[in-house]
Write an enzyme that holds these catalytic residues in place. Sequence first.
Site, PDB file in Angstrom:
ATOM      1  N   ILE A  77     108.771 -21.929 -73.895  1.00 39.56           N
ATOM      2  CA  ILE A  77     108.766 -22.626 -72.609  1.00 39.56           C
ATOM      3  C   ILE A  77     107.424 -22.466 -71.880  1.00 39.56           C
ATOM      4  O   ILE A  77     107.073 -23.306 -71.037  1.00 39.56           O
ATOM      5  CB  ILE A  77     109.942 -22.124 -71.734  1.00 39.56           C
ATOM      6  CG1 ILE A  77     110.288 -23.134 -70.656  1.00 39.56           C
ATOM      7  CG2 ILE A  77     109.659 -20.749 -71.147  1.00 39.56           C
ATOM      8  CD1 ILE A  77     111.617 -22.842 -69.958  1.00 39.56           C
TER       9      ILE A  77
ATOM     10  N   ASN B 230     106.183  -9.045 -80.642  1.00 40.64           N
ATOM     11  CA  ASN B 230     106.068  -8.046 -79.577  1.00 40.64           C
ATOM     12  C   ASN B 230     107.302  -7.150 -79.639  1.00 40.64           C
ATOM     13  O   ASN B 230     108.430  -7.648 -79.709  1.00 40.64           O
ATOM     14  CB  ASN B 230     105.965  -8.734 -78.217  1.00 40.64           C
ATOM     15  CG  ASN B 230     104.696  -9.539 -78.069  1.00 40.64           C
ATOM     16  OD1 ASN B 230     103.659  -9.182 -78.628  1.00 40.64           O
ATOM     17  ND2 ASN B 230     104.761 -10.644 -77.350  1.00 40.64           N
TER      18      ASN B 230
ATOM     19  N   HIS C 133     112.200 -11.865 -81.994  1.00 39.80           N
ATOM     20  CA  HIS C 133     111.626 -13.204 -82.157  1.00 39.80           C
ATOM     21  C   HIS C 133     110.213 -13.092 -82.701  1.00 39.80           C
ATOM     22  O   HIS C 133     109.480 -12.148 -82.395  1.00 39.80           O
ATOM     23  CB  HIS C 133     111.630 -13.987 -80.843  1.00 39.80           C
ATOM     24  CG  HIS C 133     111.056 -13.238 -79.679  1.00 39.80           C
ATOM     25  ND1 HIS C 133     111.780 -12.282 -78.990  1.00 39.80           N
ATOM     26  CD2 HIS C 133     109.834 -13.294 -79.086  1.00 39.80           C
ATOM     27  CE1 HIS C 133     111.037 -11.785 -78.017  1.00 39.80           C
ATOM     28  NE2 HIS C 133     109.844 -12.373 -78.062  1.00 39.80           N
ATOM     29  N   LEU C 134     109.848 -14.072 -83.509  1.00 39.31           N
ATOM     30  CA  LEU C 134     108.511 -14.168 -84.071  1.00 39.31           C
ATOM     31  C   LEU C 134     107.813 -15.332 -83.383  1.00 39.31           C
ATOM     32  O   LEU C 134     108.313 -16.463 -83.409  1.00 39.31           O
ATOM     33  CB  LEU C 134     108.568 -14.413 -85.583  1.00 39.31           C
ATOM     34  CG  LEU C 134     109.051 -13.242 -86.462  1.00 39.31           C
ATOM     35  CD1 LEU C 134     110.557 -13.046 -86.344  1.00 39.31           C
ATOM     36  CD2 LEU C 134     108.665 -13.473 -87.911  1.00 39.31           C
ATOM     37  N   HIS C 135     106.678 -15.040 -82.751  1.00 36.00           N
ATOM     38  CA  HIS C 135     105.875 -16.100 -82.151  1.00 36.00           C
ATOM     39  C   HIS C 135     105.011 -16.723 -83.247  1.00 36.00           C
ATOM     40  O   HIS C 135     104.324 -15.995 -83.983  1.00 36.00           O
ATOM     41  CB  HIS C 135     104.909 -15.544 -81.107  1.00 36.00           C
ATOM     42  CG  HIS C 135     105.546 -14.929 -79.895  1.00 36.00           C
ATOM     43  ND1 HIS C 135     105.626 -15.573 -78.681  1.00 36.00           N
ATOM     44  CD2 HIS C 135     106.120 -13.713 -79.716  1.00 36.00           C
ATOM     45  CE1 HIS C 135     106.212 -14.768 -77.789  1.00 36.00           C
ATOM     46  NE2 HIS C 135     106.514 -13.637 -78.391  1.00 36.00           N
TER      47      HIS C 135
ATOM     48  N   GLY D 126     104.869  -5.327 -75.122  1.00 35.80           N
ATOM     49  CA  GLY D 126     104.901  -6.491 -74.242  1.00 35.80           C
ATOM     50  C   GLY D 126     106.126  -7.369 -74.423  1.00 35.80           C
ATOM     51  O   GLY D 126     106.136  -8.520 -73.971  1.00 35.80           O
ATOM     52  N   GLN D 127     107.161  -6.837 -75.063  1.00 39.58           N
ATOM     53  CA  GLN D 127     108.367  -7.635 -75.280  1.00 39.58           C
ATOM     54  C   GLN D 127     109.100  -7.841 -73.957  1.00 39.58           C
ATOM     55  O   GLN D 127     109.290  -6.895 -73.183  1.00 39.58           O
ATOM     56  CB  GLN D 127     109.290  -6.936 -76.286  1.00 39.58           C
ATOM     57  CG  GLN D 127     110.517  -7.762 -76.658  1.00 39.58           C
ATOM     58  CD  GLN D 127     111.310  -7.150 -77.821  1.00 39.58           C
ATOM     59  OE1 GLN D 127     110.953  -6.070 -78.325  1.00 39.58           O
ATOM     60  NE2 GLN D 127     112.352  -7.824 -78.232  1.00 39.58           N
TER      61      GLN D 127
HETATM   62  P1  5GP Z   1     108.101 -11.765 -75.612  1.00 34.37           P
HETATM   63  O1  5GP Z   1     107.249 -11.535 -74.398  1.00 34.37           O
HETATM   64  O2  5GP Z   1     109.454 -11.112 -75.452  1.00 34.37           O
HETATM   65  O3  5GP Z   1     107.439 -11.458 -76.905  1.00 34.37           O
HETATM   66  O4  5GP Z   1     108.319 -13.335 -75.677  1.00 34.37           O
HETATM   67  C1  5GP Z   1     109.349 -13.995 -75.047  1.00 34.37           C
HETATM   68  C2  5GP Z   1     108.977 -15.454 -75.035  1.00 34.37           C
HETATM   69  O5  5GP Z   1     110.122 -16.214 -74.704  1.00 34.37           O
HETATM   70  C3  5GP Z   1     107.888 -15.807 -74.026  1.00 34.37           C
HETATM   71  O6  5GP Z   1     106.780 -16.375 -74.694  1.00 34.37           O
HETATM   72  C4  5GP Z   1     108.588 -16.791 -73.093  1.00 34.37           C
HETATM   73  O7  5GP Z   1     107.736 -17.826 -72.652  1.00 34.37           O
HETATM   74  C5  5GP Z   1     109.731 -17.310 -73.943  1.00 34.37           C
HETATM   75  N1  5GP Z   1     110.888 -17.719 -73.183  1.00 34.37           N
HETATM   76  C6  5GP Z   1     111.525 -16.977 -72.225  1.00 34.37           C
HETATM   77  N2  5GP Z   1     112.581 -17.665 -71.747  1.00 34.37           N
HETATM   78  C7  5GP Z   1     112.608 -18.847 -72.426  1.00 34.37           C
HETATM   79  C8  5GP Z   1     113.481 -19.973 -72.355  1.00 34.37           C
HETATM   80  O8  5GP Z   1     114.432 -20.033 -71.595  1.00 34.37           O
HETATM   81  N3  5GP Z   1     113.212 -21.009 -73.209  1.00 34.37           N
HETATM   82  C9  5GP Z   1     112.165 -20.975 -74.083  1.00 34.37           C
HETATM   83  N4  5GP Z   1     112.004 -22.046 -74.887  1.00 34.37           N
HETATM   84  N5  5GP Z   1     111.321 -19.916 -74.174  1.00 34.37           N
HETATM   85  C10 5GP Z   1     111.545 -18.871 -73.344  1.00 34.37           C
END
Ligand code: 5GP
Length: 116
Positions: free
Chosen positions: A34, A89, A102-104, A95-96
Amino acid sequence: MSETTETIFSKIIRREIPVDIVYEDDLALAFKDIHPQAPVHILVIPKKPIPTLADAESQDHAVLGHLLLTVKRVAKEAGLENGYRVVINTGDDGGQTVYHLHLHILGGRQLSWPPG
Ligand code: 5GP
């Protein structure tokens, strides 16, 4: 490290909130982030709510392998022939922010190294 297995991604899996899905099968879901940090920014998640990579167990080896192969498939379908980065992360220092593994997939521009 992990506080709950019910996250926003559980709602996404159940289609309770809007999401732009790019791939789905029995084990995995891939959807657009998002808040994209690159021209292509896709998240690949297991349907099983493993909170962090540190919570994965030996019985999860098949789904972990499947996630990497899903990354390869999704990146190819997204046209990332020139390369991409895969990021997991993990925990607070990693930074999670969402505690559902999840894998970016980040691509579509030259990425710098090291990350912050
Ligand atoms: P993290 O920081 O945990 O590695 O990544 C979480 C990711 O989830 C972030 O890049 C954030 O933008 C994404 N994200 C959080 N909430 C939502 C959502 O409701 N929909 C989508 N598509 N992505 C989300």
